[in-house]
Design a protein around this motif. Structure first.
Motif, PDB file in Angstrom:
ATOM      1  N   ASP A   1      59.233  53.088  37.833  1.00 12.28           N
ATOM      2  CA  ASP A   1      59.728  52.715  39.112  1.00 12.28           C
ATOM      3  C   ASP A   1      58.380  52.404  40.259  1.00 12.28           C
ATOM      4  OD1 ASP A   1      62.328  53.667  38.574  1.00 12.28           O
ATOM      5  OD2 ASP A   1      62.458  55.475  39.219  1.00 12.28           O
ATOM      6  N   GLU A   2      57.458  53.167  40.120  1.00  9.21           N
ATOM      7  CA  GLU A   2      56.295  52.764  40.763  1.00  9.21           C
ATOM      8  C   GLU A   2      55.753  51.426  40.336  1.00  9.21           C
ATOM      9  OE1 GLU A   2      51.833  54.619  41.950  1.00  9.21           O
ATOM     10  OE2 GLU A   2      53.226  55.524  40.033  1.00  9.21           O
ATOM     11  N   PHE A   3      55.794  50.983  39.109  1.00 12.50           N
ATOM     12  CA  PHE A   3      55.210  49.840  38.739  1.00 12.50           C
ATOM     13  C   PHE A   3      56.269  48.782  39.226  1.00 12.50           C
ATOM     14  CE2 PHE A   3      55.592  46.159  35.447  1.00 12.50           C
ATOM     15  CZ  PHE A   3      54.467  45.629  35.693  1.00 12.50           C
ATOM     16  N   ASN A   4      57.636  48.748  39.160  1.00 11.52           N
ATOM     17  CA  ASN A   4      58.692  47.690  39.651  1.00 11.52           C
ATOM     18  C   ASN A   4      58.436  47.635  41.274  1.00 11.52           C
ATOM     19  OD1 ASN A   4      59.716  47.454  37.375  1.00 11.52           O
ATOM     20  ND2 ASN A   4      61.380  48.712  37.472  1.00 11.52           N
ATOM     21  N   ASN A   5      58.052  48.755  41.984  1.00 13.16           N
ATOM     22  CA  ASN A   5      57.947  48.638  43.354  1.00 13.16           C
ATOM     23  C   ASN A   5      56.658  47.842  43.710  1.00 13.16           C
ATOM     24  OD1 ASN A   5      58.247  49.792  46.258  1.00 13.16           O
ATOM     25  ND2 ASN A   5      56.301  50.390  45.765  1.00 13.16           N
ATOM     26  N   PHE A   6      55.581  48.204  42.880  1.00 13.56           N
ATOM     27  CA  PHE A   6      54.265  47.528  42.927  1.00 13.56           C
ATOM     28  C   PHE A   6      54.517  45.759  42.594  1.00 13.56           C
ATOM     29  CE2 PHE A   6      51.073  45.126  40.114  1.00 13.56           C
ATOM     30  CZ  PHE A   6      49.934  45.201  41.270  1.00 13.56           C
ATOM     31  N   ILE A   7      55.433  45.502  41.852  1.00 13.29           N
ATOM     32  CA  ILE A   7      56.081  44.099  41.523  1.00 13.29           C
ATOM     33  C   ILE A   7      56.764  43.552  42.664  1.00 13.29           C
ATOM     34  CG2 ILE A   7      57.404  42.433  40.257  1.00 13.29           C
ATOM     35  CD1 ILE A   7      54.729  43.231  38.872  1.00 13.29           C
ATOM     36  N   GLU A   8      57.595  44.404  43.361  1.00 15.38           N
ATOM     37  CA  GLU A   8      58.407  43.858  44.514  1.00 15.38           C
ATOM     38  C   GLU A   8      57.741  43.781  45.776  1.00 15.38           C
ATOM     39  OE1 GLU A   8      61.190  42.724  44.702  1.00 15.38           O
ATOM     40  OE2 GLU A   8      62.754  43.174  43.003  1.00 15.38           O
ATOM     41  N   THR A   9      56.570  44.460  45.993  1.00 22.33           N
ATOM     42  CA  THR A   9      55.956  44.582  47.160  1.00 22.33           C
ATOM     43  C   THR A   9      54.537  43.629  47.070  1.00 22.33           C
ATOM     44  OG1 THR A   9      54.823  46.511  46.549  1.00 22.33           O
ATOM     45  CG2 THR A   9      57.031  46.545  48.019  1.00 22.33           C
ATOM     46  N   ARG A  10      53.465  44.093  46.464  1.00 20.65           N
ATOM     47  CA  ARG A  10      52.183  43.586  46.549  1.00 20.65           C
ATOM     48  C   ARG A  10      52.209  42.221  45.742  1.00 20.65           C
ATOM     49  NH1 ARG A  10      48.038  43.206  49.869  1.00 20.65           N
ATOM     50  NH2 ARG A  10      46.165  43.141  48.625  1.00 20.65           N
ATOM     51  N   VAL A  11      52.973  42.222  44.519  1.00 23.06           N
ATOM     52  CA  VAL A  11      52.776  40.755  43.823  1.00 23.06           C
ATOM     53  C   VAL A  11      53.583  39.861  44.450  1.00 23.06           C
ATOM     54  CG1 VAL A  11      53.421  39.876  41.489  1.00 23.06           C
ATOM     55  CG2 VAL A  11      52.316  42.002  41.572  1.00 23.06           C
ATOM     56  N   ARG A  12      54.839  40.118  44.900  1.00 24.26           N
ATOM     57  CA  ARG A  12      55.907  39.425  45.390  1.00 24.26           C
ATOM     58  C   ARG A  12      55.175  38.692  46.571  1.00 24.26           C
ATOM     59  NH1 ARG A  12      61.385  37.954  45.510  1.00 24.26           N
ATOM     60  NH2 ARG A  12      61.712  39.703  44.017  1.00 24.26           N
ATOM     61  N   THR A  13      54.426  39.642  47.308  1.00 21.73           N
ATOM     62  CA  THR A  13      53.865  39.004  48.572  1.00 21.73           C
ATOM     63  C   THR A  13      52.891  37.765  48.321  1.00 21.73           C
ATOM     64  OG1 THR A  13      53.958  41.455  49.701  1.00 21.73           O
ATOM     65  CG2 THR A  13      52.326  39.449  50.712  1.00 21.73           C
ATOM     66  N   ILE A  14      52.025  38.051  47.102  1.00 18.15           N
ATOM     67  CA  ILE A  14      51.265  36.861  46.850  1.00 18.15           C
ATOM     68  C   ILE A  14      51.952  35.789  46.532  1.00 18.15           C
ATOM     69  CG2 ILE A  14      49.197  36.602  45.680  1.00 18.15           C
ATOM     70  CD1 ILE A  14      48.383  39.194  45.791  1.00 18.15           C
ATOM     71  N   VAL A  15      52.945  36.099  45.538  1.00 19.01           N
ATOM     72  CA  VAL A  15      53.842  34.942  45.058  1.00 19.01           C
ATOM     73  C   VAL A  15      54.524  34.053  46.085  1.00 19.01           C
ATOM     74  CG1 VAL A  15      55.642  34.347  43.518  1.00 19.01           C
ATOM     75  CG2 VAL A  15      53.790  36.008  42.926  1.00 19.01           C
ATOM     76  N   GLU A  16      55.216  34.928  47.000  1.00 16.09           N
ATOM     77  CA  GLU A  16      55.711  34.137  47.961  1.00 16.09           C
ATOM     78  C   GLU A  16      54.738  33.229  49.011  1.00 16.09           C
ATOM     79  OE1 GLU A  16      58.709  33.945  49.356  1.00 16.09           O
ATOM     80  OE2 GLU A  16      59.666  35.443  48.152  1.00 16.09           O
ATOM     81  N   ASN A  17      53.518  33.779  48.992  1.00 16.98           N
ATOM     82  CA  ASN A  17      52.598  33.078  49.781  1.00 16.98           C
ATOM     83  C   ASN A  17      52.130  31.391  49.075  1.00 16.98           C
ATOM     84  OD1 ASN A  17      49.767  32.006  50.506  1.00 16.98           O
ATOM     85  ND2 ASN A  17      49.383  33.911  51.621  1.00 16.98           N
ATOM     86  N   ILE A  18      51.941  31.817  47.721  1.00 18.06           N
ATOM     87  CA  ILE A  18      51.823  30.670  46.928  1.00 18.06           C
ATOM     88  C   ILE A  18      52.758  29.541  47.097  1.00 18.06           C
ATOM     89  CG2 ILE A  18      51.110  29.976  44.662  1.00 18.06           C
ATOM     90  CD1 ILE A  18      49.596  32.518  44.200  1.00 18.06           C
ATOM     91  N   GLN A  19      53.928  30.093  46.791  1.00 16.34           N
ATOM     92  CA  GLN A  19      55.236  29.209  46.665  1.00 16.34           C
ATOM     93  C   GLN A  19      55.383  28.344  48.039  1.00 16.34           C
ATOM     94  OE1 GLN A  19      58.278  31.573  45.008  1.00 16.34           O
ATOM     95  NE2 GLN A  19      58.990  32.048  47.182  1.00 16.34           N
ATOM     96  N   GLN A  20      55.368  29.200  49.185  1.00 15.72           N
ATOM     97  CA  GLN A  20      55.584  28.498  50.268  1.00 15.72           C
ATOM     98  C   GLN A  20      54.515  27.394  50.449  1.00 15.72           C
ATOM     99  OE1 GLN A  20      56.100  31.404  53.436  1.00 15.72           O
ATOM    100  NE2 GLN A  20      57.698  32.407  52.411  1.00 15.72           N
ATOM    101  N   THR A  21      53.067  27.641  50.251  1.00 12.46           N
ATOM    102  CA  THR A  21      52.379  26.756  50.448  1.00 12.46           C
ATOM    103  C   THR A  21      52.351  25.482  49.677  1.00 12.46           C
ATOM    104  OG1 THR A  21      50.724  28.502  51.143  1.00 12.46           O
ATOM    105  CG2 THR A  21      49.562  26.333  50.559  1.00 12.46           C
TER     106      THR A  21
END
Length: 278
Positions: free
Chosen positions: A239-259
């Protein structure tokens, strides 16, 4: 982990979004750079955002006859930013001192800067003190484990003080009474002249080195935003790992894909999507 993300070119349709497979999608997901793999290319972007570029990463597109040929990650030490003082808003990107319009480049940002919202900001909570504490703990542990820090016995000898000022005489007493031929062999000493006192040395637990290291590692993990088990503390928790993916990793991925979408895609119905669960 950002380098492991697969990137899809998507299209909005009346029947839902569908994935597009063409040369542009291949360029983004397979070979964005002729000298780098997809893994290393997007990893370089993430490293610039988190470390080298202080929240900023600039990528220069190279085109040939109107087609996208390559995407070049510009090293952070070659990039600087200059506000547009003439218009009162906007900015210029300088690469090796040459001024570029941001619309001609891809500018990835981690967090908007307080004074210049068009500029990214890196991690502002300093982890230098935490890193210094971890380094000092490692040095203390190495020094503590050396024999010079923890003598196992003290031998009291009835003799004149002048005898102990000569290292050769001290060595002779040790050779005569304390040196043995086999490990574990008992010492035979004169009871009236010597007194042996054993010492119980401090342990790393007594010095709280282990607790200090755990605390500093946990602090560093919290600042960067990764689970504790990724820095060697505790056990893996799904659960802690999935939350890390949904928050920290997703934030950077959203940044990259929008740019990427804003800088490379002309069709209003197309967009780039990062598959974080890949």
């Amino acid at each position: 982990m950002i380098g492991l993300v697969s990137w899809h070119l998507m299209e909005n349709t009346d029947n839902g979004d569908r994935r597009i497979r063409n040369e542009l999608s291949r360029k983004i997901d397979i070979n964005p750079n002729s000298w780098m793999t997809r893994q290393t290319f997007f990893e370089a972007i993430a490293m610039n955002l988190l470390l080298y570029g202080d929240g900023n990463c600039v990528v220069r597109p190279h085109t040939e006859n109107g087609y996208l040929r390559d995407l070049e990650v510009i090293p952070a030490d070659r990039v600087s930013f200059m506000p547009d003082e003439v218009n009162g808003y906007g900015y210029w990107i300088l690469i090796d001192g040459i001024r570029y319009n941001p619309q001609d480049l891809l500018h990835f940002r981690l967090t908007p800067d307080k004074q210049y919202p068009w500029k990214g900001r890196g991690i502002r909570v300093s982890i230098k003190e935490v890193a210094d504490n971890l380094k000092q703990a490692a040095s203390t542990e190495n020094a503590f484990l050396s024999q010079e820090w923890k003598p196992s016995v003290i031998v009291k000898v009835q003799a004149m003080g002048e005898q102990f000022q000569d290292p050769n005489k001290r060595a002779k007493i040790a050779d005569d009474y304390l040196k043995t031929n086999r490990a574990g062999e008992p010492w035979i000493i004169p009871a009236e002249q010597m007194d042996i006192t054993t010492l119980k040395p401090l342990t790393l637990q007594d010095l709280a080195i282990s607790d200090t290291v755990k605390l500093n590692k946990s602090t560093a993990a919290a600042i960067v935003g990764v689970p504790n088990f990724m820095v060697g503390i505790g056990d893996f928790k799904k659960d802690e790992f999935n939350n890390f993916i949904e928050t920290r990793v997703r934030t950077i991925v959203e940044n990259i894909q929008q740019t990427l979408t804003a800088g490379l895609i002309q069709s209003p119905r197309w967009y780039v999507k990062g598959n974080i669960w890949a």
